[in-house]
Motif scaffolding. Structure first.
Motif, mmCIF file in Angstrom:
data_model
loop_
_atom_site.group_PDB
_atom_site.id
_atom_site.type_symbol
_atom_site.label_atom_id
_atom_site.label_comp_id
_atom_site.label_asym_id
_atom_site.label_seq_id
_atom_site.Cartn_x
_atom_site.Cartn_y
_atom_site.Cartn_z
ATOM 1 N N GLU A 103 7.338 4.287 29.467
ATOM 2 C CA GLU A 103 8.324 5.369 29.272
ATOM 3 C C GLU A 103 9.476 4.891 28.380
ATOM 4 O O GLU A 103 9.931 5.606 27.493
ATOM 5 C CB GLU A 103 8.876 5.849 30.624
ATOM 6 C CG GLU A 103 8.249 7.129 31.146
ATOM 7 C CD GLU A 103 7.765 8.093 30.056
ATOM 8 O OE1 GLU A 103 8.632 8.661 29.348
ATOM 9 O OE2 GLU A 103 6.539 8.281 29.889
ATOM 10 N N ALA B 189 6.591 2.536 33.934
ATOM 11 C CA ALA B 189 8.031 2.704 33.658
ATOM 12 C C ALA B 189 8.389 2.083 32.304
ATOM 13 O O ALA B 189 9.212 2.629 31.559
ATOM 14 C CB ALA B 189 8.851 2.053 34.766
ATOM 15 N N ASP B 190 7.779 0.942 31.984
ATOM 16 C CA ASP B 190 8.043 0.289 30.702
ATOM 17 C C ASP B 190 7.505 1.116 29.537
ATOM 18 O O ASP B 190 8.121 1.192 28.478
ATOM 19 C CB ASP B 190 7.414 -1.107 30.681
ATOM 20 C CG ASP B 190 8.237 -2.108 31.496
ATOM 21 O OD1 ASP B 190 9.431 -1.826 31.712
ATOM 22 O OD2 ASP B 190 7.681 -3.136 31.903
#
Ligand code: MN
Length: 346
Positions: A43, A40-41
């Motif tokens: 992204e 997620a980071d």
């Protein structure tokens, strides 16, 4: 950023296509260093890159490369220190507020308040300008430390920014070059040292030295190149002697010998009023033990002192009294196999 959305898709000319390829390649390289972050980071990092790329579109560095390669390089330096996603994102965006009119609110909305504060802190550090040299040094140093107390990541990203700019400083105008080099020597190198990033301190000092005293720098470089082969032979020899002695006493350790950085040699010549041929300890030897072997360091010291006579007044105990950056080691200078002074760190 409405003008990016509204304009019809432009046909790109060759130069623009090349710039796009160069940017994409350097971002791909950054991505390959991010495996320690969560998906997620990563992204979020991608989306920061897209924002920075759009904001810097058409801008070029003095080197002729697309500007975006600079924030990417700064971010990549931050991955060496394994900084978190917020710091990597701030590194990518660090010049967008100053140069491209991206606002703090824009950044806060997309990436959160923490990232916005980091970018804001970096932008403010850039704006500090002072009337006199003394004022400049004392005042900006104080401001830096204040910023650091709030968030050390601001200083780390700033150091990454500075080293990347220093590496291409030769392309700047002479006057600007000297001011930046001076500032690097007076403020950033000591900061790197204070944070315990010794390799960065040495590189910053050598880069700055080159512009502050170019004649001395060139002179010293030429002399070092000339004495290179003999020095390598000497380094191997001393390393072997130390290694054998340690094996004799069954001490498990690694021995390294490396050339000191130029600026420290120059400083030594300057402070002790000696010329190059009189600087014997161009090479610093290190005997490295495991972290939990502090007591064995003293044993190693006694082995070294039995092998070669110590020079009085040159012993420093940074284990009993660690440096401010928590550096722990024993330093000694001895009279080596050729009657020369040899600096050894344990
Ligand atoms: Mn920058």
């Amino acid at each position: 950023m409405s003008h990016f959305d509204e304009s019809p898709a432009p046909t790109r000319n060759l130069a623009e296509q090349e710039a796009a390829l160069a940017s994409a390649a350097s971002f791909a390289h950054l991505l390959s260093k991010l495996d320690y972050l969560e998906a997620a980071d990563i992204e979020l990092v991608r989306s920061a890159y897209r924002l920075a790329d759009a904001a810097h579109a058409g801008q070029k560095r003095q080197t002729g490369e697309p500007y975006i390669t600079h924030p990417i390089a700064v971010a990549e330096q931050c991955t060496v220190w394994r900084l978190d996603a917020s710091a990597i994102i701030a590194a990518l965006l660090h010049d967008t507020m100053e140069d491209c009119g991206v606002s703090k609110t824009d950044i806060a909305e997309k990436f959160g308040g923490a990232v916005a504060d980091l970018v804001d802190g970096l932008t403010k550090l850039d704006k500090i300008q002072f009337a006199t040299k003394e004022e400049s040094q004392a005042e900006s140093f104080r401001k830096m430390l204040l910023a650091m107390a709030r968030d050390v990541r601001v200083i780390l990203v700033k150091l990454a920014d500075r080293i990347h700019n220093m590496r291409s400083l030769h392309l700047m105008k002479r006057e600007k070059r000297e001011r930046i080099a001076r500032e690097t020597m007076d403020i950033y190198a000591p900061l790197a040292n204070r944070l315990g990033i010794n390799s960065m301190r040495m590189e910053l000092e050598d880069l700055a030295f080159q512009y502050i005293a170019p004649d001395a720098y060139n002179d010293l470089t030429a002399k070092i190149v000339k004495s290179n082969e003999a020095r390598n032979r000497y380094t191997e020899e001393v390393k072997n002697i130390i290694q054998q002695e340690m094996e004799k006493y069954s001490v498990a350790c690694k021995v390294e010998g490396r050339a000191k950085h130029l600026y420290s040699i120059y400083k030594k010549m300057h402070e002790q009023h000696i010329n190059f041929d009189e600087v014997y300890d161009l090479i610093a030897f290190r005997i490295i033990l495991d972290a939990d072997k502090e007591k064995s360091c003293y044993e190693v010291l006694s082995i070294v002192h039995a092998l070669w006579k110590p020079v009085p007044g040159r012993f420093k105990d940074y284990i009993a009294m660690p440096k401010a950056n928590n550096y722990k080691s024993l330093h000694t200078t001895v009279i080596g196999p050729y009657g020369e002074r040899v600096e050894i760190q344990i």
